[in-house]
Write a protein that holds these residues in place. Structure first.
Motif, PDB file in Angstrom:
ATOM      1  N   ALA A 126     -10.716   6.633  18.523  1.00 56.57           N
ATOM      2  CA  ALA A 126      -9.301   7.022  18.660  1.00 56.57           C
ATOM      3  C   ALA A 126      -8.481   5.836  18.664  1.00 56.57           C
ATOM      4  O   ALA A 126      -7.403   6.022  17.951  1.00 56.57           O
ATOM      5  N   ALA A 127      -8.827   4.667  18.898  1.00 62.31           N
ATOM      6  CA  ALA A 127      -8.152   3.469  18.341  1.00 62.31           C
ATOM      7  C   ALA A 127      -7.891   3.393  16.769  1.00 62.31           C
ATOM      8  O   ALA A 127      -6.928   3.212  16.423  1.00 62.31           O
ATOM      9  N   ARG A 128      -8.954   3.696  16.037  1.00 65.72           N
ATOM     10  CA  ARG A 128      -9.100   3.590  14.779  1.00 65.72           C
ATOM     11  C   ARG A 128      -7.965   4.843  14.137  1.00 65.72           C
ATOM     12  O   ARG A 128      -7.287   4.319  13.232  1.00 65.72           O
ATOM     13  N   GLU A 129      -7.932   5.891  14.617  1.00 65.45           N
ATOM     14  CA  GLU A 129      -7.108   6.932  14.277  1.00 65.45           C
ATOM     15  C   GLU A 129      -5.725   6.701  14.555  1.00 65.45           C
ATOM     16  O   GLU A 129      -4.828   6.919  13.695  1.00 65.45           O
ATOM     17  N   ALA A 130      -5.555   5.938  15.511  1.00 70.33           N
ATOM     18  CA  ALA A 130      -4.186   5.464  16.079  1.00 70.33           C
ATOM     19  C   ALA A 130      -3.676   4.527  15.155  1.00 70.33           C
ATOM     20  O   ALA A 130      -2.457   4.581  14.574  1.00 70.33           O
ATOM     21  N   LYS A 131      -4.342   3.611  14.860  1.00 77.79           N
ATOM     22  CA  LYS A 131      -4.109   2.571  13.771  1.00 77.79           C
ATOM     23  C   LYS A 131      -3.646   3.196  12.260  1.00 77.79           C
ATOM     24  O   LYS A 131      -3.004   2.964  11.763  1.00 77.79           O
ATOM     25  N   LYS A 132      -4.317   4.233  12.116  1.00 80.76           N
ATOM     26  CA  LYS A 132      -4.428   4.912  10.615  1.00 80.76           C
ATOM     27  C   LYS A 132      -3.051   5.531  10.873  1.00 80.76           C
ATOM     28  O   LYS A 132      -2.115   5.542   9.928  1.00 80.76           O
ATOM     29  N   ALA A 133      -2.716   6.326  11.996  1.00 82.01           N
ATOM     30  CA  ALA A 133      -1.469   7.208  12.134  1.00 82.01           C
ATOM     31  C   ALA A 133      -0.190   6.036  12.280  1.00 82.01           C
ATOM     32  O   ALA A 133       0.972   6.432  11.402  1.00 82.01           O
ATOM     33  N   ARG A 134      -0.189   4.802  12.792  1.00 82.93           N
ATOM     34  CA  ARG A 134       0.793   3.893  12.628  1.00 82.93           C
ATOM     35  C   ARG A 134       0.922   3.526  11.290  1.00 82.93           C
ATOM     36  O   ARG A 134       2.259   3.299  10.859  1.00 82.93           O
ATOM     37  N   LYS A 135      -0.021   3.293  10.495  1.00 83.19           N
ATOM     38  CA  LYS A 135       0.234   2.980   9.017  1.00 83.19           C
ATOM     39  C   LYS A 135       0.623   4.036   8.112  1.00 83.19           C
ATOM     40  O   LYS A 135       1.762   3.786   7.392  1.00 83.19           O
ATOM     41  N   ALA A 136       0.555   5.352   8.440  1.00 84.08           N
ATOM     42  CA  ALA A 136       1.022   6.539   7.874  1.00 84.08           C
ATOM     43  C   ALA A 136       2.497   6.644   8.198  1.00 84.08           C
ATOM     44  O   ALA A 136       3.490   6.828   7.283  1.00 84.08           O
ATOM     45  N   VAL A 137       2.708   6.423   9.611  1.00 87.90           N
ATOM     46  CA  VAL A 137       4.229   6.491   9.827  1.00 87.90           C
ATOM     47  C   VAL A 137       5.216   5.329   9.061  1.00 87.90           C
ATOM     48  O   VAL A 137       6.220   5.653   8.734  1.00 87.90           O
ATOM     49  N   ALA A 138       4.554   4.144   9.026  1.00 87.63           N
ATOM     50  CA  ALA A 138       5.249   3.067   8.558  1.00 87.63           C
ATOM     51  C   ALA A 138       5.501   3.308   6.920  1.00 87.63           C
ATOM     52  O   ALA A 138       6.448   2.893   6.369  1.00 87.63           O
ATOM     53  N   ARG A 139       4.288   3.906   6.400  1.00 87.83           N
ATOM     54  CA  ARG A 139       4.357   4.150   4.998  1.00 87.83           C
ATOM     55  C   ARG A 139       5.512   5.231   4.672  1.00 87.83           C
ATOM     56  O   ARG A 139       6.380   4.949   3.888  1.00 87.83           O
ATOM     57  N   ASN A 140       5.507   6.260   5.509  1.00 83.41           N
ATOM     58  CA  ASN A 140       6.707   7.226   5.223  1.00 83.41           C
ATOM     59  C   ASN A 140       8.001   6.708   5.587  1.00 83.41           C
ATOM     60  O   ASN A 140       8.777   7.237   4.730  1.00 83.41           O
ATOM     61  N   ALA A 141       8.218   5.965   6.562  1.00 85.13           N
ATOM     62  CA  ALA A 141       9.281   5.246   6.767  1.00 85.13           C
ATOM     63  C   ALA A 141       9.850   4.449   5.666  1.00 85.13           C
ATOM     64  O   ALA A 141      11.111   4.312   5.430  1.00 85.13           O
ATOM     65  N   LYS A 142       8.881   3.823   5.273  1.00 87.29           N
ATOM     66  CA  LYS A 142       9.127   2.863   3.886  1.00 87.29           C
ATOM     67  C   LYS A 142       9.685   3.848   2.626  1.00 87.29           C
ATOM     68  O   LYS A 142      10.673   3.606   1.946  1.00 87.29           O
ATOM     69  N   ALA A 143       8.875   4.764   2.557  1.00 85.24           N
ATOM     70  CA  ALA A 143       9.289   5.787   1.379  1.00 85.24           C
ATOM     71  C   ALA A 143      10.700   6.404   1.408  1.00 85.24           C
ATOM     72  O   ALA A 143      11.347   6.666   0.936  1.00 85.24           O
ATOM     73  N   ARG A 144      10.957   6.927   2.901  1.00 84.92           N
ATOM     74  CA  ARG A 144      11.934   7.414   3.171  1.00 84.92           C
ATOM     75  C   ARG A 144      13.334   6.533   2.943  1.00 84.92           C
ATOM     76  O   ARG A 144      14.266   6.792   2.521  1.00 84.92           O
ATOM     77  N   ALA A 145      13.143   5.308   3.393  1.00 90.51           N
ATOM     78  CA  ALA A 145      14.183   4.333   3.130  1.00 90.51           C
ATOM     79  C   ALA A 145      14.409   4.042   1.610  1.00 90.51           C
ATOM     80  O   ALA A 145      15.413   3.845   1.078  1.00 90.51           O
TER      81      ALA A 145
END
Length: 161
Positions: A126-145
């Motif tokens: 679960a910790a590993r999946e949460a880390k992946k999700a945080r990275k995806a959110v950060a990547r999406n936010a960067k792409a949106r910006a």
């Protein structure tokens, strides 16, 4: 230098080097040597008597502890309490370790140990999946910006024309 008889004269130091000639002085020296030898033998036998030396050391330590207690009872009581706490902690940890080992050796204990291991694995996943999700959110936010910045530049260019 020689005398008329052909022998060398005797010096006063030679007589001193040979030792005293008086019988009373000799007896006194022998007696002093015996006393010194007796003291040496007593000291050596005392040094070789390990049990007696250990008892003396224990008595000395006890006297020191009693004297320290008389000078500062709270400090000694605190040290005693700390020592008792330390011994209690060591005993508790050993018992706990034995109980865990005994529980793991039984069937129910083995099942419990397996369930605990699965829980640890699930938490790690679960910790590993949460880390992946945080990275995806950060990547999406960067792409949106980046897209927003691109649009802003395009709008600015159109406005200048």
């Amino acid at each position: 230098m020689s005398t008329s008889s052909g022998s060398t004269p005797s010096r006063p130091d030679d007589a001193a080097a040979q030792g005293p000639t008086d019988p009373d002085t000799i007896k006194a020296e022998i007696e002093a040597t015996r006393e010194q030898l007796g003291r040496t033998v007593d000291e050596l036998s005392h040094r070789l008597d390990v049990p007696a030396r250990a008892k003396e050391g224990a008595a000395r330590a006890k006297d020191t502890a009693v004297e320290t207690y008389r000078e500062s009872p709270p400090a000694v009581a605190g040290a005693g309490a700390a020592l008792a706490g330390l011994v209690g902690l060591v005993v508790w940890r050993r018992r706990r370790k034995r109980r865990r080992a005994a529980a793991a050796s039984t069937a129910a204990g083995a099942a419990l140990a397996q369930a605990q291991a699965e829980t640890r694995r699930a938490r790690r996943d679960a910790a590993r999946e949460a880390k992946k999700a945080r990275k995806a959110v950060a990547r999406n936010a960067k792409a949106r910006a980046a897209r927003t910045a691109k649009r802003t530049k395009r709008t600015a260019r159109r406005a200048r024309r």
